[in-house]
Design a protein around this motif. Sequence first.
Motif, PDB file in Angstrom:
ATOM      1  N   VAL A 164       0.763  -1.055   0.211  1.00 36.83           N
ATOM      2  CA  VAL A 164      -0.016  -0.202   0.080  1.00 36.83           C
ATOM      3  C   VAL A 164       1.076   1.013  -0.052  1.00 36.83           C
ATOM      4  O   VAL A 164       1.790   1.352   0.902  1.00 36.83           O
ATOM      5  CB  VAL A 164      -1.057  -0.233   1.076  1.00 36.83           C
ATOM      6  CG1 VAL A 164      -1.670   1.257   1.319  1.00 36.83           C
ATOM      7  CG2 VAL A 164      -1.996  -1.117   0.982  1.00 36.83           C
ATOM      8  N   LYS A 198      -0.416   4.553  -0.666  1.00 41.45           N
ATOM      9  CA  LYS A 198      -0.914   5.896  -0.505  1.00 41.45           C
ATOM     10  C   LYS A 198       0.008   6.961   0.139  1.00 41.45           C
ATOM     11  O   LYS A 198       0.505   6.432   1.114  1.00 41.45           O
ATOM     12  CB  LYS A 198      -2.300   5.694   0.173  1.00 41.45           C
ATOM     13  CG  LYS A 198      -2.000   5.149   1.780  1.00 41.45           C
ATOM     14  CD  LYS A 198      -3.394   4.829   2.332  1.00 41.45           C
ATOM     15  CE  LYS A 198      -3.147   4.361   3.725  1.00 41.45           C
ATOM     16  NZ  LYS A 198      -4.258   3.575   4.479  1.00 41.45           N
ATOM     17  N   ILE A 254      -8.206   0.231  -2.785  1.00 36.15           N
ATOM     18  CA  ILE A 254      -8.683  -0.297  -1.595  1.00 36.15           C
ATOM     19  C   ILE A 254      -9.416   0.665  -0.801  1.00 36.15           C
ATOM     20  O   ILE A 254      -9.938   0.341   0.358  1.00 36.15           O
ATOM     21  CB  ILE A 254      -7.330  -0.842  -0.662  1.00 36.15           C
ATOM     22  CG1 ILE A 254      -6.310   0.335  -0.498  1.00 36.15           C
ATOM     23  CG2 ILE A 254      -6.581  -1.966  -1.599  1.00 36.15           C
ATOM     24  CD1 ILE A 254      -5.219  -0.074   0.535  1.00 36.15           C
ATOM     25  N   MET A 277     -13.302  -8.550   1.629  1.00 35.08           N
ATOM     26  CA  MET A 277     -12.077  -7.619   2.061  1.00 35.08           C
ATOM     27  C   MET A 277     -12.808  -7.167   3.670  1.00 35.08           C
ATOM     28  O   MET A 277     -13.993  -6.849   3.510  1.00 35.08           O
ATOM     29  CB  MET A 277     -11.938  -6.533   1.160  1.00 35.08           C
ATOM     30  CG  MET A 277     -10.989  -5.558   1.298  1.00 35.08           C
ATOM     31  SD  MET A 277     -11.375  -4.375   2.822  1.00 35.08           S
ATOM     32  CE  MET A 277     -10.576  -2.826   1.738  1.00 35.08           C
ATOM     33  N   VAL A 315     -11.097  -4.677   7.223  1.00 34.88           N
ATOM     34  CA  VAL A 315     -10.181  -3.915   8.080  1.00 34.88           C
ATOM     35  C   VAL A 315     -10.368  -4.528   9.577  1.00 34.88           C
ATOM     36  O   VAL A 315     -11.681  -4.096   9.905  1.00 34.88           O
ATOM     37  CB  VAL A 315     -10.290  -2.664   7.784  1.00 34.88           C
ATOM     38  CG1 VAL A 315      -9.278  -1.666   8.864  1.00 34.88           C
ATOM     39  CG2 VAL A 315      -9.980  -2.291   6.483  1.00 34.88           C
ATOM     40  N   MET A 367      -3.086  -6.187   7.685  1.00 33.82           N
ATOM     41  CA  MET A 367      -2.362  -4.858   7.386  1.00 33.82           C
ATOM     42  C   MET A 367      -0.858  -4.912   8.198  1.00 33.82           C
ATOM     43  O   MET A 367      -0.722  -6.128   8.662  1.00 33.82           O
ATOM     44  CB  MET A 367      -3.118  -3.533   7.768  1.00 33.82           C
ATOM     45  CG  MET A 367      -4.421  -3.718   7.244  1.00 33.82           C
ATOM     46  SD  MET A 367      -5.770  -2.376   7.424  1.00 33.82           S
ATOM     47  CE  MET A 367      -4.804  -1.175   8.300  1.00 33.82           C
ATOM     48  N   SER A 368      -0.251  -3.631   8.231  1.00 32.08           N
ATOM     49  CA  SER A 368       1.290  -3.874   8.907  1.00 32.08           C
ATOM     50  C   SER A 368       0.991  -4.475  10.273  1.00 32.08           C
ATOM     51  O   SER A 368       1.829  -5.397  10.638  1.00 32.08           O
ATOM     52  CB  SER A 368       1.549  -2.513   8.992  1.00 32.08           C
ATOM     53  OG  SER A 368       1.941  -2.028   7.646  1.00 32.08           O
ATOM     54  N   ARG A 405      -2.689  -6.359   2.604  1.00 33.45           N
ATOM     55  CA  ARG A 405      -2.724  -4.990   2.151  1.00 33.45           C
ATOM     56  C   ARG A 405      -1.562  -4.296   3.191  1.00 33.45           C
ATOM     57  O   ARG A 405      -2.262  -3.950   4.220  1.00 33.45           O
ATOM     58  CB  ARG A 405      -3.904  -4.202   2.174  1.00 33.45           C
ATOM     59  CG  ARG A 405      -5.075  -5.043   1.267  1.00 33.45           C
ATOM     60  CD  ARG A 405      -6.303  -4.352   1.330  1.00 33.45           C
ATOM     61  NE  ARG A 405      -6.722  -3.916   2.857  1.00 33.45           N
ATOM     62  CZ  ARG A 405      -7.445  -4.634   3.751  1.00 33.45           C
ATOM     63  NH1 ARG A 405      -8.016  -5.890   3.203  1.00 33.45           N
ATOM     64  NH2 ARG A 405      -7.555  -4.218   4.771  1.00 33.45           N
ATOM     65  N   ILE A 406      -0.495  -4.272   2.781  1.00 29.03           N
ATOM     66  CA  ILE A 406       0.614  -4.070   3.882  1.00 29.03           C
ATOM     67  C   ILE A 406       1.443  -2.463   3.493  1.00 29.03           C
ATOM     68  O   ILE A 406       1.918  -2.507   2.215  1.00 29.03           O
ATOM     69  CB  ILE A 406       1.680  -5.073   4.028  1.00 29.03           C
ATOM     70  CG1 ILE A 406       1.038  -6.389   4.410  1.00 29.03           C
ATOM     71  CG2 ILE A 406       2.814  -4.613   5.163  1.00 29.03           C
ATOM     72  CD1 ILE A 406       1.896  -7.599   4.689  1.00 29.03           C
ATOM     73  N   GLY A 407       1.107  -1.563   4.216  1.00 26.69           N
ATOM     74  CA  GLY A 407       1.747  -0.367   3.887  1.00 26.69           C
ATOM     75  C   GLY A 407       3.108   0.139   4.562  1.00 26.69           C
ATOM     76  O   GLY A 407       4.066  -0.364   4.122  1.00 26.69           O
ATOM     77  N   SER A 408       2.782   0.645   5.944  1.00 27.42           N
ATOM     78  CA  SER A 408       4.091   1.285   6.565  1.00 27.42           C
ATOM     79  C   SER A 408       5.069   0.343   6.875  1.00 27.42           C
ATOM     80  O   SER A 408       6.064   0.750   7.070  1.00 27.42           O
ATOM     81  CB  SER A 408       3.313   2.048   7.793  1.00 27.42           C
ATOM     82  OG  SER A 408       2.654   1.064   8.503  1.00 27.42           O
ATOM     83  N   ARG A 454       4.013   6.984   6.504  1.00 26.02           N
ATOM     84  CA  ARG A 454       3.349   7.733   5.427  1.00 26.02           C
ATOM     85  C   ARG A 454       3.804   9.183   5.824  1.00 26.02           C
ATOM     86  O   ARG A 454       3.542   9.689   6.735  1.00 26.02           O
ATOM     87  CB  ARG A 454       1.959   7.390   5.442  1.00 26.02           C
ATOM     88  CG  ARG A 454       1.492   6.167   4.553  1.00 26.02           C
ATOM     89  CD  ARG A 454       0.159   6.159   4.455  1.00 26.02           C
ATOM     90  NE  ARG A 454      -0.563   5.550   5.594  1.00 26.02           N
ATOM     91  CZ  ARG A 454      -0.466   4.483   5.995  1.00 26.02           C
ATOM     92  NH1 ARG A 454      -0.012   3.313   5.433  1.00 26.02           N
ATOM     93  NH2 ARG A 454      -1.236   4.065   7.067  1.00 26.02           N
TER      94      ARG A 454
END
Length: 221
Positions: free
Chosen positions: A33, A35, A78, A155, A157, A192-193, A208-211, A217
């Motif tokens: 992710v 964003k 997403i 999906m 969260v 996620m993270s 869905r892995i971001g940070s 971010r």
Amino acid sequence: MQLAERLDTVRAEIAQSARDAGRDSGEITTIVVTKFHPASLVRELAGLGVRDVGESRHQEALAKSAELDDLDLRWHFIGQLQSNKARQVRQYASVVHSVDRAALVTALAGEPVLEVFLQVNLTEDPGRGGARPEDLAGIAELVLSTPGLRLRGLMAVAPLDAEPRAAFARVRGYSERLLEVAPEASALSMGMSGDFRAAILEGATHLRIGSAITGNRPTRG
Ligand SMILES: *Cc1c(COP(=O)(O)O)cnc(C)c1O
């Protein structure tokens, strides 16, 4: 830690969690992710072998995907999506994870085939996005009868105030019910993270892995 190192660390943790769950990590897709991060970071990720990237804001995703048109990336949308933006999201996204109402299903009809996940809201707050669990079957039936959409699964969260593994176990229960109306829609986009290990233990197929990979971010402009 640098980007490559964080990516390697997360990949190793995913592989370990899959082993702990007795699962094949080859059946798990990691979506990075990106964003709020610049297109240059996405390009760097692509250089490290990342192919699936996730974005949650349409204008930002449109601009980045145009700038990175030369790369072989799969864009996953997403975030919450207004029906009047649906056709534009189709221009770059291969997958939409946040389908949560009939009007959006209808707006996403078209060509080529778009993969969709139904987002289920695990809280009592409608502002969090996602369909109520009792509405999933009806929305799924609409997806199945809409041209140009391929229903992949659910999906979710995890709510901030709940134990993630218990939340993901709930999603697994909703998935079993969904399979009665849509036998092909067995995928689970969750994790996620902070909670991807729990998600893998509960059967996640799309993380869905971001940070944890990108670092913090930038504050949104
Ligand atoms: C931002 C976001 C993620 C990634 O969150 P991290 O905690 O940074 O891994 C995953 N899913 C959705 C829907 C998001 O908006």
